[in-house]
Design a protein around this motif. Structure first.
Motif, mmCIF file in Angstrom:
data_model
loop_
_atom_site.group_PDB
_atom_site.id
_atom_site.type_symbol
_atom_site.label_atom_id
_atom_site.label_comp_id
_atom_site.label_asym_id
_atom_site.label_seq_id
_atom_site.Cartn_x
_atom_site.Cartn_y
_atom_site.Cartn_z
ATOM 1 N N UNK A 1 0.841 -1.200 0.000
ATOM 2 C CA UNK A 1 0.000 0.000 0.000
ATOM 3 C C UNK A 1 0.880 1.256 0.000
ATOM 4 N N UNK A 2 1.953 1.226 -0.761
ATOM 5 C CA UNK A 2 2.904 2.335 -0.772
ATOM 6 C C UNK A 2 2.311 3.618 -1.343
ATOM 7 N N UNK A 3 1.269 3.475 -2.164
ATOM 8 C CA UNK A 3 0.691 4.655 -2.810
ATOM 9 C C UNK A 3 -0.461 5.248 -2.011
ATOM 10 N N UNK A 4 -0.687 4.753 -0.795
ATOM 11 C CA UNK A 4 -1.799 5.209 0.024
ATOM 12 C C UNK A 4 -1.329 6.058 1.207
ATOM 13 N N UNK A 5 -2.176 6.999 1.606
ATOM 14 C CA UNK A 5 -1.991 7.686 2.880
ATOM 15 C C UNK A 5 -2.591 6.798 3.969
ATOM 16 N N UNK A 6 -1.851 6.624 5.059
ATOM 17 C CA UNK A 6 -2.303 5.746 6.140
ATOM 18 C C UNK A 6 -2.488 6.582 7.402
ATOM 19 N N UNK A 7 -3.729 6.678 7.860
ATOM 20 C CA UNK A 7 -4.053 7.418 9.087
ATOM 21 C C UNK A 7 -4.565 6.436 10.131
ATOM 22 N N UNK A 8 -4.148 6.618 11.383
ATOM 23 C CA UNK A 8 -4.543 5.660 12.417
ATOM 24 C C UNK A 8 -4.651 6.323 13.782
ATOM 25 N N UNK A 9 -5.422 5.686 14.646
ATOM 26 C CA UNK A 9 -5.520 6.020 16.063
ATOM 27 C C UNK A 9 -4.974 4.841 16.844
ATOM 28 N N UNK A 10 -4.236 5.115 17.914
ATOM 29 C CA UNK A 10 -3.609 4.015 18.622
ATOM 30 C C UNK A 10 -3.663 4.201 20.139
ATOM 31 N N UNK A 11 -3.557 3.067 20.821
ATOM 32 C CA UNK A 11 -3.325 3.006 22.273
ATOM 33 C C UNK A 11 -1.975 2.332 22.459
ATOM 34 N N UNK B 1 1.386 -0.959 8.474
ATOM 35 C CA UNK B 1 0.309 -1.422 7.604
ATOM 36 C C UNK B 1 0.563 -1.065 6.150
ATOM 37 N N UNK B 2 1.843 -0.961 5.757
ATOM 38 C CA UNK B 2 2.165 -0.669 4.366
ATOM 39 C C UNK B 2 2.219 -1.924 3.507
ATOM 40 N N UNK B 3 2.099 -3.092 4.156
ATOM 41 C CA UNK B 3 1.967 -4.361 3.443
ATOM 42 C C UNK B 3 0.999 -5.249 4.210
ATOM 43 N N UNK B 4 0.495 -6.287 3.498
ATOM 44 C CA UNK B 4 -0.376 -7.264 4.140
ATOM 45 C C UNK B 4 -0.092 -8.634 3.541
ATOM 46 N N UNK B 5 0.274 -9.583 4.410
ATOM 47 C CA UNK B 5 0.568 -10.937 3.963
ATOM 48 C C UNK B 5 -0.712 -11.593 3.453
ATOM 49 N N UNK B 6 -0.672 -12.134 2.238
ATOM 50 C CA UNK B 6 -1.857 -12.772 1.653
ATOM 51 C C UNK B 6 -1.741 -14.296 1.627
ATOM 52 N N UNK B 7 -0.525 -14.842 1.697
ATOM 53 C CA UNK B 7 -0.298 -16.273 1.803
ATOM 54 C C UNK B 7 0.614 -16.523 2.999
ATOM 55 N N UNK B 8 0.291 -17.512 3.804
ATOM 56 C CA UNK B 8 1.073 -17.790 5.014
ATOM 57 C C UNK B 8 2.544 -18.004 4.666
ATOM 58 N N UNK B 9 3.407 -17.419 5.496
ATOM 59 C CA UNK B 9 4.841 -17.539 5.242
ATOM 60 C C UNK B 9 5.602 -17.206 6.520
ATOM 61 N N UNK B 10 6.787 -17.792 6.653
ATOM 62 C CA UNK B 10 7.648 -17.511 7.801
ATOM 63 C C UNK B 10 9.074 -17.326 7.354
ATOM 64 N N UNK B 11 9.914 -16.863 8.268
ATOM 65 C CA UNK B 11 11.306 -16.649 7.907
ATOM 66 C C UNK B 11 12.208 -16.743 9.124
ATOM 67 N N UNK B 12 13.393 -17.290 8.893
ATOM 68 C CA UNK B 12 14.485 -17.226 9.861
ATOM 69 C C UNK B 12 15.111 -15.842 9.758
ATOM 70 N N UNK B 13 15.291 -15.165 10.915
ATOM 71 C CA UNK B 13 15.817 -13.804 10.937
ATOM 72 C C UNK B 13 16.877 -13.691 12.034
#
Length: 314
Positions: free
Chosen positions: A32-42, A167-179
């Motif tokens: 979602x790089x081309x979107x403005x992202x506004x949020x409220x948080x606790x 929230x600039x990306x969203x995983x659509x297929x399950x995946x994991x990684x060693x980091x």
């Protein structure tokens, strides 16, 4: 008195933007790089300390440094490389009452370039309770300052850490990684009583492997978990000893192309070698609840950012 906390992160996505330009679409996540992202948080962040002293008779004395917690609510807005947030600690939260002299200032940001990731953080707290057995004493002038970061490499290019981090990306297929992670933190504890000997300088350096997994329940709901265990060295006022690091992460999120919400919990602990005469255990915990909305940028804003991109490459 309401204590306010101000976050301003303008450069948080600069390096990220360079990587985005050359990154082809990935079927495992959407961006979602081309979107403005506004949020409220606790947000609830705390950095606790525990001193364990070995006495001459072999017994141990434990001293807990517990900060006067400050629960915060706030708002943020981000677009491209700009990310601005503002939060404050309202008095209607019970934990914030009678903590008028307490202060909390917290800044964190993360750069992701291809599969490299750099996290930077700064936490400044004032106002602690010192607890020993059943005795609790307030130290309103006691201050802790922590600054440092973590350098990581994400082995699996199909794993989206941005799904966890923002929230600039969203995983659509399950995946994991060693980091694998390399972390370095500096902490200063100061009683602020005018005595130069009443403060301690703490350096912590660790290397820790970790594994994260994003489990996609359906196209709108996701669960994410992560675990890290490693070790390194600590230097407390020139006293060097071994240290064990462990961290856990959990996120539950709901997402559409416009609306999103999530619960994110993180915990990291540094536990010093028990053979040290004075053992220091250092923990940082974070709870974040966020709701937000993505939308197209206003035409003028888009034009300004396109001009900046053309002139600077950001």
């Amino acid at each position: 008195m309401v204590v306010k906390t101000f976050w301003l992160i303008l450069i948080g996505g600069i390096l990220d933007c360079y990587a985005q330009e050359s990154t082809a679409p990935n079927p495992y996540f959407k961006t979602y790089d081309d979107k403005v992202i506004a949020s409220l948080y606790y947000l609830d962040v705390s950095n606790n300390f525990q001193f364990v002293n070995t006495n001459t008779d072999g017994s141990k004395t434990t001293l807990d440094l517990i900060p006067n917690r400050r629960e915060q609510i706030g708002m943020s807005i981000s677009y491209k490389f700009a990310d601005i947030s503002y939060g404050f600690s309202p008095q209607f939260f019970d934990v914030n009452k009678d903590n008028g002299s307490s202060k909390l200032f917290n800044i964190s940001t993360r750069f992701i370039v291809n599969q490299w990731m750099q996290t930077l953080s700064f936490i400044n707290q004032k106002g602690f309770y010192v607890k020993e057995d059943n005795l609790t004493i307030p130290f309103q002038r006691l201050r802790s300052t922590k600054v440092g970061g973590v350098t990581s490499y994400i082995f699996n290019p199909n794993f989206s850490f941005k799904t966890i981090a923002n929230q600039k990306e969203w995983q659509t297929k399950s995946s994991g990684s060693f980091i694998p992670n390399f972390s370095f933190f500096y902490t200063n504890l100061d009683l602020n009583d005018g005595n130069p000997n009443s403060q301690s300088d703490i350096f912590e350096m660790t290397l820790s492997p970790s594994y994260y997994y994003n489990f996609v329940i359906n196209n709108r709901v996701l669960l994410s978990t992560g675990l890290s265990i490693g070790g390194g060295i600590s230097n407390i006022d020139s006293d060097i000893s071994g240290i064990l690091e462990s961290s856990t992460s959990f996120k539950a999120g709901y997402n559409t192309d416009s609306f999103f919400s999530f619960l994110n919990v993180n915990y990291i602990a540094f536990v010093q070698n028990s053979d040290a005469k004075i053992q220091l255990n250092d923990t940082v915990s974070t709870l974040n609840v966020t709701v937000g909305y993505r939308f197209d940028p206003p035409k003028k804003v888009k034009e300004v950012f396109e001009t900046i991109h053309q002139k600077t490459g950001l």
